[in-house]
Enzyme design. Structure first.
Site, PDB file in Angstrom:
ATOM      1  N   LYS A 135      30.252  35.743  32.054  1.00 18.29           N
ATOM      2  CA  LYS A 135      29.981  36.485  30.812  1.00 18.29           C
ATOM      3  C   LYS A 135      30.659  35.792  29.628  1.00 18.29           C
ATOM      4  CE  LYS A 135      31.080  41.041  28.836  1.00 18.29           C
ATOM      5  NZ  LYS A 135      32.496  41.221  28.516  1.00 18.29           N
ATOM      6  N   HIS A 140      31.298  47.955  43.530  1.00 23.51           N
ATOM      7  CA  HIS A 140      30.682  47.610  42.257  1.00 23.51           C
ATOM      8  C   HIS A 140      29.305  48.251  42.197  1.00 23.51           C
ATOM      9  CE1 HIS A 140      33.926  44.752  42.072  1.00 23.51           C
ATOM     10  NE2 HIS A 140      33.592  44.441  40.848  1.00 23.51           N
TER      11      HIS A 140
END
Length: 934
Positions: free
Chosen positions: A590, A155
């Site tokens: 999120k 990531h």
């Protein structure tokens, strides 16, 4: 550039004084480099900006604030560039000093503690087992059940280049020498000169990558930690656990089962990254084996120097002599090194043959022969022969010191080093399946089938022994690549062992069919098959990734549906009745905000565990935590203890992402402490699962309250993020979102699709942008409103929350994470970023909502915890943030100024590569200053 506020005082502990000494020492060296490279003028400007920033932090004076802005805005581009780099490099030096200090503190504790046991250590966990009179048999059962796999991912949150990290590594080693009391004056001066040289090297090394790293670059970056620290540190953790067990439970033969290991996604994670191909996955596995063999060769060569035992003095075992004779019969010459010719030194002769066999292990043409090691077990068997022979002539100290550790390394790393997971988006499987089924005239439009129709069809295909694909058919490039991945996995299991790849993760799992599609593809290449006697063989498991809030709600029913299918249940049985489930922290956060994401993840774990129990399946939860608080980030030991104890029975997997890798594993002392604390947490969680605390009964009432708070938080969060029509504009214009996308820190795109929709934005740049702009909004927003609604002015409700904070681990972890986020957030600086929003009405309205929510959340958390200030419970981190902020602030002000200039230029169809470069330098600097990125 010096740290004037860091002067030692009599009140401060000596340990803290040493950290300040190191920061001041490195800051002064940086000041010398600034003068050397840019003259006194550069140092004076940097010092002036620093002093003004510190003063503003102490007391916000409007006239000083205006002067501060005038000074930063008046800098010439050349000077401005150097000022940005000066502050950015300063943070790199502070981070080195802080990491070294963590090692120093542990050593100081061990030196001064005497017989006392350090909290959070392996010994404290074993001591507690003994104090609670837990019997040996139960302890052995617990150790057989615990499991932790730490999974490195690519990531893109590590903003530091490998070249810069290498300088940091050298500097860290040199800085440790400062504590050496035997250094002479001249040696200390030479040490200072070397550090001056390293800081100068940093100044003249480009912090920015000139291109995106390739996937293989990322693989090599991940392997760096095995080469530098983990290959040595991991077996030392096992040694310590066995030492403690022998101390508190003497008279037992302790050989702890493999409970702690590493895995990786790097080179296997193809979700949204077209650069990860089947060919890249194969190359990744080859690199894993290459490093492992090199490390074993290093160890065997060391042993050749050490094992000089002569048969003129000692008697070796017949087994060792027979082993050498067997090697001689199969290996005519030893090419890798010069064959040991002294016949009186049998260990060195044996090691010569072992080195040759390791070299030959790379040669596929020799597979199956006795000229090479065909499995790690064969290498281990040779080491055991040496171990037993050493003990035969009472060289047990040597065996314990060297051979025992190498045997553990072979058990841990095999020839594959670490297990590679493969991950792909569920939609890719559906598209490939639809094309294959259409070409074979099975069904014209698979994608249009209902979920139940898909399940029924896939169930039939799994029970049908006939192949579904044909080599003579032409498939689209994406379908061909999909099939190639499974063929590569099968080939890899044959070459590197089944353990090299055993989990296939499915992003955005939204139905049982997503899991069954992977099983059908696995069947095509022999990873899943029904033998003639009816038994099922399955060497690859479908692993669902439940990411969004809706996915978490659907997860229990999906797993129940799968477990009711006999063909799937048989596949699970073939894998020891253990099933892996991955939970996504980034997208759930999120999607629903920090409070709701944490609550829904807990509920999903409990509900899925119940489904597993009903079907006699043990579950291993894989927690996809990011490095930042907005993506579930927290210390490793806390992330383990944050799980309900009864959900950890099948083991735990946790992702280790981006900058977390360098902060935890770049130094051996820190890597050891992190893994030691993880072991402590694992043993503690296993004990709590078997012997729950009394508070567990009260948790049902507390969970109802947590659910109520979560429901309010979800509505509040989504009212702003999803339902406010101006929010996306606010986000894009008041954060460096678009500029972050131009920072070459990962091989993967920042969006899943070429789209500006919020849903297609990856969670990493979402959090990265909020962190850079100092809002840290995803990690705390909506918590205050949700808590306030529950309290509703009732002191009794506030008292209940105080009790929950004291006795309910889930709630305590949640509140402490909120504290960390609120402490790192800075709305004075965030307002500067908001100034880039063109529509003043949008700016003031939404910023006002954020500002009032921040204040409300801080006030309520202080009431719950009884603290005077946020983070009073962790004064070390509180002080670190307080000292860092005045140095981050100038970078933030400059970033806003530069972004505004760059965007204005681009609106006129212009561009400026140097201006962009300066923006990216501020991003790197702020990332280093805040100690997390995304």
């Amino acid at each position: 550039m010096s740290e004037q506020t860091a002067s030692p005082t009599a009140v401060r502990p000596q340990s803290s004084n040493l950290l300040r000494r190191d920061v001041r020492f490195l800051g002064n060296i940086l000041g010398e480099v600034l003068v050397h490279q840019g003259g006194e003028e550069l140092l004076e400007i940097v010092e002036k900006i620093r002093e003004m920033s510190k003063t503003l932090r102490a007391e916000f004076l409007p006239e000083l604030y205006e002067e501060f802005k005038r000074v930063t805005e008046s800098l010439s581009p050349e000077i401005r560039h150097q000022v940005i780099r000066a502050f950015a490099i300063y943070f790199q030096l502070v981070n080195i000093a802080e990491q070294n200090h963590r090692v120093r503190r542990k050593r100081d504790y061990e030196r001064s503690a005497g017989e006392s046991v350090q909290p959070g250590s392996i010994e404290s966990a074993v001591q507690t087992l003994k104090e609670r009179e837990i019997e040996v048999a139960v302890v052995k059962e617990m150790l057989g059940d615990i499991s932790l796999e730490l999974v490195m991912t690519a990531h893109p949150t590590e903003a530091t280049r490998r070249a810069v990290m290498d300088v940091h590594q050298r500097m860290a080693s040199e800085m440790m020498e400062l504590d050496n009391p035997t250094l002479t004056y001249r040696e200390r001066e030479k040490l200072r000169e070397r550090l001056l040289s390293e800081v100068l090297t940093l100044w003249q090394t480009d912090e920015l990558r000139d291109r995106k790293p390739t996937v293989i670059d990322e693989v090599r970056n991940g392997l760096y930690y095995f080469d530098e620290t983990l290959f040595e540190v991991l077996p030392e953790v096992y040694e310590e656990l066995e030492r403690c067990l022998e101390k508190y439970y003497p008279g037992e033969d302790w050989h702890v089962p493999t409970y702690l290991r590493f895995g990786s996604w790097i080179g296997g994670d193809r979700d949204g990254n077209p650069s990860v191909t089947a060919k890249v996955t194969w190359e990744t596995l080859t690199l894993h084996r290459q490093l492992t063999l090199e490390k074993y060769e290093e160890k065997l060569k060391e042993l050749m120097d050490l094992l000089s035992f002569s048969t003129n003095i000692v008697d070796v075992t017949p087994e060792l002599q027979e082993s050498i004779a067997t090697d001689r019969s199969h290996i005519e010459t030893v090419k890798c090194i010069e064959m040991w010719r002294n016949e009186k030194e049998p260990y060195r002769i044996k090691l010569s043959f072992m080195l040759e066999k390791l070299t030959n292990t790379r040669d596929a043409a020799l597979k199956g022969t006795a000229k090479r090691y065909n499995s790690p077990d064969e290498l281990k068997a040779d080491l055991l022969v040496i171990d037993q022979s050493l003990r035969h002539h009472y060289a047990d100290y040597v065996a314990d010191t060297y051979i025992k550790k190498l045997i553990r390394q072979v058990e841990l790393f095999g020839f594959h080093l670490l297990t590679l997971d493969v991950r792909q988006h569920s939609k890719e499987h559906e598209n490939a399946m639809a094309e294959i089924l259409a070409k074979m005239n099975v069904v014209e439009d698979y994608a249009s089938l209902t979920e139940e129709e898909k399940i029924e069809l896939l169930h039939q295909l799994l029970n049908d022994p006939r192949p579904l694909t044909a080599g003579y058919l032409d498939y689209s490039e994406s379908t061909r690549e999909c099939l190639d991945v499974y063929e590569t996995i099968y080939r890899a299991q044959q070459e590197f062992g089944e353990v090299c790849i055993s989990s296939y993760l499915i992003s955005m799992t939204q139905g049982a069919s997503d899991m069954l599609e992977v099983m059908v593809f696995a069947k095509e290449v022999g990873l899943y098959r029904k033998e003639t006697d009816g038994t099922i063989r399955c060497t690859l498991q479908s692993v669902p990734l439940f990411e969004t809030i809706d996915d978490l709600h659907a997860a229990p029913d999906i797993m129940a549906r799968l477990f009711r299918l006999q063909v799937y249940r048989d596949a699970v049985s073939a894998r020891g009745n253990l099933h892996e489930i991955m939970l996504g922290y980034s997208d759930s956060n999120k999607d629903g905000g920090a409070v709701t994401a944490n609550w829904e993840l807990r509920v999903a774990m409990q509900d899925i565990t119940q489904i597993g129990n009903e079907h006699n399946v043990r579950l291993k939860f894989f927690h996809g935590r990011g490095g930042a608080l907005g993506r579930g980030g927290m210390p490793l030991n806390r992330s383990i203890l944050a799980q309900p104890p009864h959900t950890v029975g099948g083991g735990i997997k946790i992702t280790e992402q981006g900058e977390v890798l360098s902060s935890r594993y770049s130094m051996q002392g820190i890597a050891y402490r992190s893994l030691e604390q993880a072991t402590w947490a694992l043993v503690t969680a296993a004990r709590l699962a078997r012997f729950p605390n009394q508070e567990a009964e009260a948790e049902k009432q507390w969970e109802a309250i947590a659910r109520e708070i979560s429901d309010t938080a979800l509505t509040t969060y989504q009212d702003l993020i999803f339902r406010d029509p101006d929010f996306l504009t606010f986000f894009k214009e008041s954060t460096p979102l678009s500029e972050v996308g131009e920072l070459n820190i990962g091989s993967r795109p920042s969006k899943r699709k070429n789209s500006d929709r919020f849903e297609d934005l990856r969670a990493i740049p979402w959090v990265f942008a909020w962190t850079q702009s100092r809002y840290l909004l995803p990690a705390w927003y909506a918590a205050g409103t949700a808590i306030q609604k529950y309290v509703d002015g009732k002191e009794a409700h506030l008292d209940t929350l105080r009790q929950m904070y004291a006795e309910f681990p889930f709630f305590r972890t949640l509140i402490d994470n909120l504290q960390m986020a609120l402490a790192k957030a800075d709305l004075v600086i965030a307002r500067e970023y908001a100034s880039m929003i063109k529509d003043e009405q949008v700016r003031e309205r939404i910023f006002g909502l954020i500002e009032s929510e921040h204040k409300l959340t801080c006030d309520l958390i202080l009431k719950i915890t009884g603290q005077q200030e946020i983070l009073d419970n962790v004064p070390v981190i509180q002080e670190s943030i307080r000292l860092r902020n005045p140095y981050v602030d100038p970078l933030s002000y400059l970033q806003v100024q530069l972004i505004a200039e760059l965007r204005a230029l681009r609106e006129q169809d212009g561009d400026d590569a140097e201006l962009l470069r300066e923006v990216l330098l501020t991003i790197n600097g702020i990332a280093a200053g805040l100690r997390n990125t995304g």
